[in-house]
Design an enzyme around this catalytic site. Structure first.
Site, mmCIF file in Angstrom:
data_model
loop_
_atom_site.group_PDB
_atom_site.id
_atom_site.type_symbol
_atom_site.label_atom_id
_atom_site.label_comp_id
_atom_site.label_asym_id
_atom_site.label_seq_id
_atom_site.Cartn_x
_atom_site.Cartn_y
_atom_site.Cartn_z
ATOM 1 N N LYS A 79 0.850 -1.198 0.000
ATOM 2 C CA LYS A 79 0.000 0.000 0.000
ATOM 3 C C LYS A 79 0.884 1.247 0.000
ATOM 4 O O LYS A 79 1.867 1.308 0.754
ATOM 5 C CB LYS A 79 -0.898 -0.019 1.248
ATOM 6 N N SER A 154 -9.984 1.740 2.703
ATOM 7 C CA SER A 154 -9.119 2.514 1.848
ATOM 8 C C SER A 154 -8.058 1.684 1.119
ATOM 9 O O SER A 154 -7.471 2.160 0.161
ATOM 10 C CB SER A 154 -8.398 3.582 2.673
ATOM 11 N N SER A 178 -10.222 -0.542 6.952
ATOM 12 C CA SER A 178 -9.662 -0.455 5.603
ATOM 13 C C SER A 178 -8.976 -1.699 5.068
ATOM 14 O O SER A 178 -8.598 -1.733 3.905
ATOM 15 C CB SER A 178 -8.675 0.699 5.525
HETATM 16 N N1 GLN Z 1 -13.378 4.063 6.034
HETATM 17 C C1 GLN Z 1 -12.821 4.525 7.249
HETATM 18 C C2 GLN Z 1 -12.407 5.964 7.101
HETATM 19 O O1 GLN Z 1 -12.657 6.512 6.099
HETATM 20 C C3 GLN Z 1 -11.656 3.675 7.637
HETATM 21 C C4 GLN Z 1 -10.409 4.039 6.923
HETATM 22 C C5 GLN Z 1 -9.255 3.201 7.330
HETATM 23 O O2 GLN Z 1 -9.384 2.197 8.002
HETATM 24 N N2 GLN Z 1 -8.084 3.640 6.940
HETATM 25 O O3 GLN Z 1 -11.839 6.538 7.968
#
Ligand code: GLN
Length: 484
Positions: A79, A154, A178
């Site tokens: 990532k 994400s 995410s």
């Molecule tokens: N979808 C969640 C957010 O937007 C989690 C994001 C994540 O785990 N990095 O914060």
């Protein structure tokens, strides 16, 4: 060469000289170049071919190579929130478009030392903020099999890359879901270790009390192997845990004592709003556990309803503080004209306007929540509610070994479906956020598909540091249910 479903197939091929690490690397590089998914932001072609050649030499010269290097020749994607020395880390943001990392994240370093090959950097929502991978400054990522759908976020690039055979395993980060959400949407395994298991050194911070690195793979076994290699104390991250790391990848294949397993079923995770197909697949999985001899125990996690709002105070507050360093002075690109600014305010405006809409929204919210006079009302209050959420789990784990439920209320949704409605998007994480706020190990393992082929994930959550137990239950679920 055909695609692979687990690392042991590749390792066997190396052992029997059916193919070499360079050939496997080339196979994945070709796949990546052919793909239209936009999963990779950068391909580390020369670097990874060099790594593959070194791996080849080790295999030729050392008969114990595979025992010494547990990930020898494992093709992996990273990532683009994690540093690799000399490679760009953009966080899918204009702000870091040209930022070249001066050192390698501890987790990546450990994997590479164990022989893993880093193919390149994977797309994500900008600074890991989002649930659909539509917030990337470099374009959205496609779902591996349904191009009109999102892969989840994400870590959408990390999930699609594994699902579409653009690497065998990948690393993502999970702050509120995410890893698990995109794994569920893309039909792959995604595992978030206990908070502190994996060092955050070299991982660009979003919300430091929540961020956790974890693997994606097609099998739980491969996810366990990657996690086992990268976990453990790191002197460069004082929040990394010194709790011992077991031989997870081999331990989990030992026979499962189903009769002594108690699976908690939280009533708050089977509520209105959960799509029928998701509910059905998860309930069938629960019945499968029962058929193996496990006991299902009804439990309650009463503070679940406060989790999303708590998260969106804690996460945005920490983000506003972490992202303050991107000011064009310490970190961050200076856009054209910034140097000619007449005032400091103008300079800041030009630099900081490079953030995308979602990142700006969160910085504004977080700055508000932390501002003088509001701290006690918001951040400090949210930390108290966070404790209540964790207490719910502590109570539950007095009665059960693991907790099972859906990962998300729906399957992968259509691109654009929620862009106008950030609040609806935030609710995608309703079942993943509680485990994040509580620092618990949790994973998504595929448990079914809808008629149209869209995947559904089963969510398994464990008590702190019960990583091996969660992995073991998931491994046996995947192996015995789907592979006999
Ligand atoms: N979808 C969640 C957010 O937007 C989690 C994001 C994540 O785990 N990095 O914060």
């Amino acid at each position: 060469m055909n695609s692979f479903s687990k690392f042991s197939e590749i390792r066997e091929g190396y052992r029997s000289k059916k193919f070499s690490p360079v050939e496997v690397t080339q196979f994945y590089l070709d796949q990546i170049k052919k793909s239209k998914h936009n999963a990779y932001l950068d391909i580390c072609e020369d670097r990874v071919l060099d790594q593959a050649k070194k791996v080849e030499k080790i295999i030729f010269s050392d008969k114990d190579a595979f025992e010494k290097y547990p990930l020898l020749g494992m093709p992996m994607g990273i990532k683009d929130l994690l540093n690799i020395d000399g490679v760009k880390t953009t966080c899918a943001s204009k702000m870091l478009e040209n930022y070249v990392a001066p050192y390698t994240a501890t987790c990546v370093e450990r994997l590479e030392k164990a022989g893993a090959l880093s193919l390149g950097k994977l797309n994500l929502d900008e600074f890991a903020m989002g649930s659909s991978n539509e917030n990337s400054a470099f374009g959205p990522v496609e779902h591996p099999t349904h191009p009109e759908r999102v892969p989840g976020g994400s870590s959408g690039g990390s999930a699609t890359a594994v699902g579409a055979d653009l690497c065998l395993t990948s690393l993502g980060t999970d702050t509120g879901g995410s890893i698990r959400l995109p794994a569920s949407f893309c039909g792959v395994v995604g595992y978030k270790p206990t908070y502190g298991r994996v060092s955050r050194f070299g991982v660009v911070a979003f919300a430091s009390s929540l961020d956790q690195v974890g693997p994606f793979a097609k099998t739980v076994e491969d996810a366990a192997l990657v996690a086992e290699v990268m976990s453990g104390k790191d002197i460069y991250d004082s929040t990394s845990s010194s709790e011992s790391v077991g031989a997870w990848s081999s331990e989990i294949s030992k026979p499962m004592d189903w009769k002594s397993l108690k699976v908690g079923v939280p009533k708050e995770y089977f509520v209105e709003g959960v799509e029928d197909s998701v509910r059905k697949s998860v309930e069938e999985s629960l019945r499968w556990f029962e058929s193996k001899g496990a006991t299902l125990v009804d439990i309650s996690l009463p503070h679940t309803e406060y989790a999303v709002s708590t998260y969106y105070v804690v996460a945005v507050s920490e983000a506003s503080s972490n992202l303050a360093r991107f000011d064009g002075v310490r970190f961050g690109t200076r856009p054209d004209g910034a140097n000619e600014s007449a005032t400091l305010d103008e300079f800041y405006e030009k630099v900081r306007s490079q953030f995308g809409a979602e990142v700006k929204r969160r910085i504004i919210l977080g700055t508000y929540a932390l501002s003088s006079g509001y701290y006690d009302a918001y951040y400090s209050k949210a930390c108290k509610v966070r404790r209540l959420i964790r207490n719910d789990f502590d109570e539950a784990f007095k009665k059960v070994d693991v907790i099972a439920g859906p990962v998300a209320p729906t399957v992968a949704f259509k691109r654009g479906a929620m862009l106008e409605n950030p609040l609806q998007m935030y609710l995608m994480d309703i079942f993943t956020i509680p485990a994040s706020l509580s620092g618990l190990p949790a994973l998504s393992v595929p448990c079914g598909t809808q008629e149209d082929g869209l995947s559904i994930g089963l969510h398994l959550i464990g008590s702190p540091f019960a990583d091996e137990k969660v992995l073991k239950v998931a491994h046996h679920f995947q192996k015995e249910r789907y592979h006999g």
